[in-house]
Structure formats: C-alpha cells, structure tokens
Design a protein around this motif. Structure first.
Motif, short mmCIF file in Angstrom:
data_model
loop_
_atom_site.label_atom_id
_atom_site.label_comp_id
_atom_site.label_asym_id
_atom_site.label_seq_id
_atom_site.Cartn_x
_atom_site.Cartn_y
_atom_site.Cartn_z
N TYR A 305 -9.35 -6.64 79.45
CA TYR A 305 -9.27 -7.75 78.50
C TYR A 305 -9.03 -9.04 79.26
O TYR A 305 -8.69 -9.04 80.44
CB TYR A 305 -8.14 -7.54 77.47
CG TYR A 305 -6.74 -7.61 78.04
CD1 TYR A 305 -6.14 -6.49 78.57
CD2 TYR A 305 -6.03 -8.80 78.04
CE1 TYR A 305 -4.86 -6.55 79.08
CE2 TYR A 305 -4.75 -8.88 78.54
CZ TYR A 305 -4.16 -7.75 79.07
OH TYR A 305 -2.89 -7.82 79.57
N SER A 306 -9.22 -10.14 78.54
CA SER A 306 -8.89 -11.44 79.12
C SER A 306 -8.25 -12.31 78.05
O SER A 306 -7.04 -12.44 77.99
CB SER A 306 -10.15 -12.10 79.71
OG SER A 306 -9.82 -13.30 80.34
N CYS A 307 -9.07 -12.91 77.15
CA CYS A 307 -8.52 -13.91 76.22
C CYS A 307 -7.70 -13.31 75.08
O CYS A 307 -6.80 -13.94 74.56
CB CYS A 307 -9.65 -14.75 75.63
SG CYS A 307 -10.66 -13.89 74.40
N ARG A 308 -8.03 -12.11 74.66
CA ARG A 308 -7.41 -11.44 73.50
C ARG A 308 -7.56 -12.25 72.22
O ARG A 308 -6.77 -12.12 71.30
CB ARG A 308 -5.94 -11.13 73.78
CG ARG A 308 -5.81 -10.03 74.82
CD ARG A 308 -4.39 -9.66 75.13
NE ARG A 308 -3.57 -9.58 73.99
CZ ARG A 308 -2.30 -9.96 73.95
NH1 ARG A 308 -1.75 -10.48 75.02
NH2 ARG A 308 -1.61 -9.83 72.86
N GLU A 309 -8.57 -13.09 72.17
CA GLU A 309 -8.80 -13.89 70.96
C GLU A 309 -10.26 -13.84 70.52
O GLU A 309 -10.74 -14.73 69.83
CB GLU A 309 -8.36 -15.34 71.19
CG GLU A 309 -6.88 -15.46 71.44
CD GLU A 309 -6.39 -16.90 71.40
OE1 GLU A 309 -6.85 -17.66 70.54
OE2 GLU A 309 -5.56 -17.24 72.25
N GLY A 310 -10.99 -12.82 70.94
CA GLY A 310 -12.36 -12.67 70.47
C GLY A 310 -13.33 -13.68 71.03
O GLY A 310 -14.38 -13.91 70.43
N ALA A 311 -13.01 -14.26 72.18
CA ALA A 311 -13.83 -15.38 72.66
C ALA A 311 -14.40 -15.19 74.06
O ALA A 311 -15.06 -16.09 74.57
CB ALA A 311 -13.02 -16.66 72.63
N CYS A 312 -14.16 -14.04 74.71
CA CYS A 312 -14.64 -13.94 76.09
C CYS A 312 -15.49 -12.72 76.38
O CYS A 312 -16.19 -12.69 77.37
CB CYS A 312 -13.45 -13.95 77.05
SG CYS A 312 -12.57 -12.38 77.15
N ALA A 313 -15.41 -11.70 75.57
CA ALA A 313 -16.20 -10.47 75.72
C ALA A 313 -15.70 -9.55 76.82
O ALA A 313 -16.35 -8.54 77.11
CB ALA A 313 -17.68 -10.77 75.93
N ALA A 314 -14.57 -9.87 77.45
CA ALA A 314 -14.07 -9.00 78.52
C ALA A 314 -13.70 -7.61 78.00
O ALA A 314 -13.66 -6.65 78.76
CB ALA A 314 -12.86 -9.63 79.20
N CYS A 315 -13.41 -7.50 76.71
CA CYS A 315 -12.94 -6.22 76.15
C CYS A 315 -14.05 -5.47 75.43
O CYS A 315 -13.78 -4.53 74.68
CB CYS A 315 -11.79 -6.48 75.18
SG CYS A 315 -12.31 -7.47 73.75
N LEU A 343 -15.52 -5.91 69.99
CA LEU A 343 -14.47 -6.46 70.84
C LEU A 343 -13.18 -5.69 70.54
O LEU A 343 -12.67 -5.73 69.42
CB LEU A 343 -14.27 -7.94 70.54
CG LEU A 343 -15.52 -8.81 70.72
CD1 LEU A 343 -15.26 -10.23 70.23
CD2 LEU A 343 -15.98 -8.82 72.18
N CYS A 345 -10.20 -6.24 71.30
CA CYS A 345 -9.02 -7.04 70.96
C CYS A 345 -9.02 -7.49 69.51
O CYS A 345 -8.02 -8.01 69.02
CB CYS A 345 -8.89 -8.25 71.89
SG CYS A 345 -10.14 -9.53 71.61
FE1 FES Z 1 -11.59 -11.76 75.13
FE2 FES Z 1 -11.38 -9.52 73.66
S1 FES Z 1 -10.27 -10.03 75.43
S2 FES Z 1 -12.82 -11.12 73.48
#
Ligand code: FES
Length: 359
Positions: A305-315, A343, A345
């Motif tokens: 994960y990265s942003c945990r706000e649905g905005a980066c796609a890392a998850c 996502l 997160c």
């Molecule tokens: Fe960034 Fe889920 S951690 S979209």
C-alpha cells in the motif's frame, strides 16, 4: 501489525527550474526502487487543524540513468503542499515519504510513445523519456505545452536530449502566448501522425481532456491512452491502519481454512477472504465495514500500500470469487473494474466468501 512503510530522504540540492518551479534532489543514487513515471507521497504539515497532510509529486529522475532521485514542485495559488515545499525545502532538510507508487508507467522501454505534457506535468514524462532513451530503443514524440517560454521546465535538458538522440526524440513546444490555448482541433492536427502510438498524458485537466478527445477522434483506443491524475490526500497514509478487532482476524498459510471468528455486528456478518500474495495463501476473517487492506495488515499479512486513500493504485489486487464494493476509487478505470481489479484500501466485503489475488 505491519508498520507504515515510510522512508526519510535528505535533500542534497534545490534547483530553481523556473521562477515558480523547484527541483528537490535527494542524497544517494537512488535510495528507493522505482519505475519511470512513478511518484512519491510526502508527509507535510497539515492545514485546517489537521496535524499532517500528504501530497504526491512525480519523480522527474530516471531509475535507469544513475542519477539521484529528484522531484519537481511548482507553486500554485493556494497550493498548500507545493508552496510549503518551495518555501521550506533546503539542502540538508529531511522529508518523510511513502515508497514510490503509481501506474503511470510504460509497459516497456522499446515501444514507441506519444507523450503530452503541460506545465509541471512534464515531471513523470521526463522520467519516462530519459528511461526510454537511456535503456530502450523506442522513438518518442513529446508535445509540451506552457504559458510562455520562461515557464518551460527542463528546457535546456530537453534541448540537449534532442541533440543527443536526433533520430529518437522529437520535442514540439506549444507556447500559449504565441499559439493560443491547445484546443482539441489544433491538437488533433499536431498529434495525427502519432495517434497510433501508446500515449501518456500529464498536465492540467483541460489539456489532458483536449488531447484525449483529439486522440480518440483520431482512432486511439482507450487502452492506449494513459492519464496521470493527482489528488489532495488527508495524511491518513502516514497514520497507523484503522484498528481492527484482532480477535476477529486470523491468518494462515497456504491451504489452511483456519479463519478467526468474526467481530462484526450481529446484523452485519463479516466475510472470509482467501488472499493469494507472494506465493502464499492467507485465509482471514474480513469484518464488514473494514477495508481489506486493514484486515490484512491486522492479520500480519504484509500487503502492499501507499496512500491508503484510493488514489495511488499501490494496493491493487483482483477479485477471483465473491463481490466487494469500493468506497473511493480515483485510479482504476472501467476496463480495470471489468477485469475484477480493486483497491484493497477501499474495498469492503459484500459476500460471505471472497477470493483475492495480488498476482
Ligand atoms: Fe493507494 Fe490503496 S494504497 S490506492
């Protein structure tokens, strides 16, 4: 519980690119693994009573050139993060970041590309461009729109690259003071010879909209168009994952069915998630109302994960069985969703059993 994966970067140099844009060069070469076109999420002082906030800035450096990591930040009126960085970033200062993330990355370095950038949207495009030229064989066309010549970031570097790679790089500057706004019909004329290429667009929304409409009108398919989008984040990315009743969550190795008991409200039964990640299979209880990512981290599963706000796609992961709903999605498009991508997160369970894979 897994710790937030933050890193500390020390600023080695601050470069004045234009009157309102600065590049921050970080010590080391490079400190974190990343792909061309990805961004860093920075922890910054908060606003409006919030202790911290988070902002994403693209890496303008290339992971293939041996250069240190670099982000470029442009002041914008009322832009809390960019203005704070332009005012406070000095050599020796330390900044806290999340691992590089983002999906604005080319599939390879040998595919001919069309690049469209506006203003500071040049930053991830520059990373892609330098990577392709250094390590790949592809040819590139860059249309770069700016208000005026003095606003062109990386002007000298781009000129040097066109001199070094005359057969592979073509840069078309679009200056609004001379040519007017880059409207759809005029962009269509400029881009027509390259409409069959995979395209990467980054810049102000009106420019990306106009370029996308122009390219779609020229027959470009949606799958070949990639847009970079950024959103203001709250800073939750730097906090601990939301508390999950640990008695409700279990995790086990491949093939096991040992889920823990549910801690959900009686009228909102939780689900069981079977999650394939890094060659292992984990079966956990997934309380309703709890994002999948939080349930996994609480169960000790080292999910990305990265942003945990649905905005980066890392998850990003994919549903194999069952159904989920997402509370926020700023990065996956209709094609991704139709393919089952979600996502973690932002995903909540809708069915008693859900199968997930990260492969
Ligand atoms: Fe960034 Fe889920 S951690 S979209």
């Amino acid at each position: 519980m897994a710790e937030p994966r933050t890193h500390r970067l020390v600023i080695a140099e601050v470069i004045e690119e234009t009157a309102d844009a600065r590049s921050l060069v970080f010590e080391g070469t490079p400190q974190l693994p990343y792909e061309p076109g990805q961004f860093l999420t920075f922890k910054l002082p908060g606003t409006q009573g919030q202790p911290v906030t988070a902002r994403c800035y693209s890496l303008a450096s290339s992971p293939h050139t041996g250069e240190p990591m670099k982000v470029t930040v442009k002041r914008v009126p009322g832009g809390h993060g960019s203005n704070w960085l332009c005012d406070h970033a000095v050599p020796g200062a330390e900044l806290e970041v999340l691992p590089p993330a983002g999906t604005f990355t080319p599939p390879g370095l040998d595919t001919d590309l069309l690049l469209v950038a506006g203003g500071s949207g040049i930053t991830p495009v520059m990373s892609i461009l330098k990577s392709v030229l250094t390590r790949g064989r592809a040819r590139l066309v860059l249309l770069y729109a700016n208000r005026s010549e003095s606003a062109v970031i990386f002007r000298d570097e781009l000129r040097e690259l066109t001199e070094d790679y005359p057969d592979r790089l073509q840069v078309v500057h679009w200056l609004e003071t001379l040519q007017g706004l880059p409207a759809t019909d005029r962009l269509a004329t400029e881009l027509a010879p390259y409409a069959g290429r995979v395209a990467y667009l980054c810049g102000p929304k009106p420019l990306m909209d106009a370029a996308e409409v122009a390219l779609r009108g020229l027959g470009a398919t949606r799958e070949r168009l990639h847009r970079e989008r950024f959103f203001s984040l709250s800073g939750a990315a730097f906090g601990a994952p939301a508390a999950v009743d640990s008695s409700a969550v279990g995790s086990s190795g491949a093939g096991s069915s040992g889920a823990g008991s549910s801690g959900s409200a009686p009228d909102e039964p939780g689900s069981t998630a079977r999650v394939e990640l890094d060659g292992a299979t984990h079966e956990i209880t997934w309380p309703s109302g709890t994002p999948l990512l939080d349930a996994l981290l609480a169960a000790g599963v080292d999910a990305p994960y990265s942003c945990r706000e649905g905005a980066c796609a890392a998850c990003t992961c994919r549903v194999l069985e069952g159904e989920v709903k997402m509370t926020r999605n700023e990065v996956l498009d209709d094609v991704d969703l139709a393919d089952g991508y979600i996502l973690a997160c932002q995903s909540l369970p809708l069915t008693p059993r859900v199968g997930i894979t990260y492969s």
